[in-house]
Motif scaffolding. Structure first.
Motif, PDB file in Angstrom:
ATOM      1  N   ASN A   1       5.116   0.447   0.285  1.00  0.00           N
ATOM      2  CA  ASN A   1       5.121  -0.750  -0.564  1.00  0.00           C
ATOM      3  C   ASN A   1       4.038  -1.756  -0.203  1.00  0.00           C
ATOM      4  N   ASP A   2       3.504  -1.696   1.008  1.00  0.00           N
ATOM      5  CA  ASP A   2       2.414  -2.607   1.384  1.00  0.00           C
ATOM      6  C   ASP A   2       1.039  -2.051   1.030  1.00  0.00           C
ATOM      7  N   GLY A   3       0.997  -0.892   0.364  1.00  0.00           N
ATOM      8  CA  GLY A   3      -0.276  -0.295  -0.032  1.00  0.00           C
ATOM      9  C   GLY A   3      -0.880   0.625   1.003  1.00  0.00           C
ATOM     10  N   SER A   4      -0.159   0.925   2.065  1.00  0.00           N
ATOM     11  CA  SER A   4      -0.632   1.862   3.089  1.00  0.00           C
ATOM     12  C   SER A   4      -0.369   3.291   2.639  1.00  0.00           C
TER      13      SER A   4
ATOM     14  N   HIS B   1       6.147   2.509   9.851  1.00  0.00           N
ATOM     15  CA  HIS B   1       6.263   2.055   8.466  1.00  0.00           C
ATOM     16  C   HIS B   1       7.585   2.524   7.846  1.00  0.00           C
TER      17      HIS B   1
ATOM     18  N   PHE C   1      10.005  -0.303   6.345  1.00  0.00           N
ATOM     19  CA  PHE C   1      10.151  -0.454   4.903  1.00  0.00           C
ATOM     20  C   PHE C   1      11.435   0.152   4.345  1.00  0.00           C
TER      21      PHE C   1
ATOM     22  N   ARG D   1      -5.724   0.829   5.957  1.00  0.00           N
ATOM     23  CA  ARG D   1      -4.665   1.158   4.994  1.00  0.00           C
ATOM     24  C   ARG D   1      -4.242   2.624   5.078  1.00  0.00           C
TER      25      ARG D   1
END
Length: 101
Positions: free
Chosen positions: A13-16, A45, A49, A89
Motif C-alpha cells: 500500500n505504500d507503493g513498495s 512490510h 501492513f 521502493r
C-alpha cells in the motif's frame, strides 16, 4: 523432473514492490503466513501492513518458466522498477545479478 517457475509481484500500500520467482503460486493467505520467515524488508512490510495491505500479481505470460528464464525476468522487472521508482521502493535484498542476457 523439471521444476517450472512463476513470477510473483507484490505491491504494498505504500507503493513498495517485491518480485520473486517461485516454484509455486501463493494465495494471499500463503503470502501473509510467510511473514515470520525473516528480517528481510518484504517480511517487515508484511508485518507492518497486514494481510490486506498489499496486492499480488502472477502474470500469466510469466508462469511455467525454466529457473534461468524466471530469474532473468525477475531481475529485469526489478531493474525496471528501480529505474522508474527508485531503489528505495524495491524490497528485494542486495545481491542482484543484473548482468543477464
Amino acid at each position: 523432473m523439471l521444476n517450472l517457475f512463476n513470477i510473483m509481484i507484490i505491491i504494498f500500500n505504500d507503493g513498495s514492490y517485491y518480485v520473486t520467482a517461485r516454484a509455486d503460486r501463493r494465495s494471499r493467505s500463503e503470502i501473509w503466513s510467510s511473514r515470520t520467515d525473516g528480517d528481510a524488508p518484504v517480511y517487515k512490510h508484511l508485518k507492518a501492513f497486514g494481510e490486506y495491505g498489499f496486492e499480488y500479481h502472477s502474470p500469466e505470460h510469466l508462469q511455467g518458466l525454466s529457473k534461468a528464464d524466471a530469474q532473468k525476468h525477475k531481475f529485469n522487472i526489478i531493474a525496471g522498477l528501480e529505474s522508474r521508482y527508485g531503489a528505495h521502493r524495491v524490497l528485494n535484498v542486495a545481491g542482484r545479478n543484473l548482468k543477464v542476457a
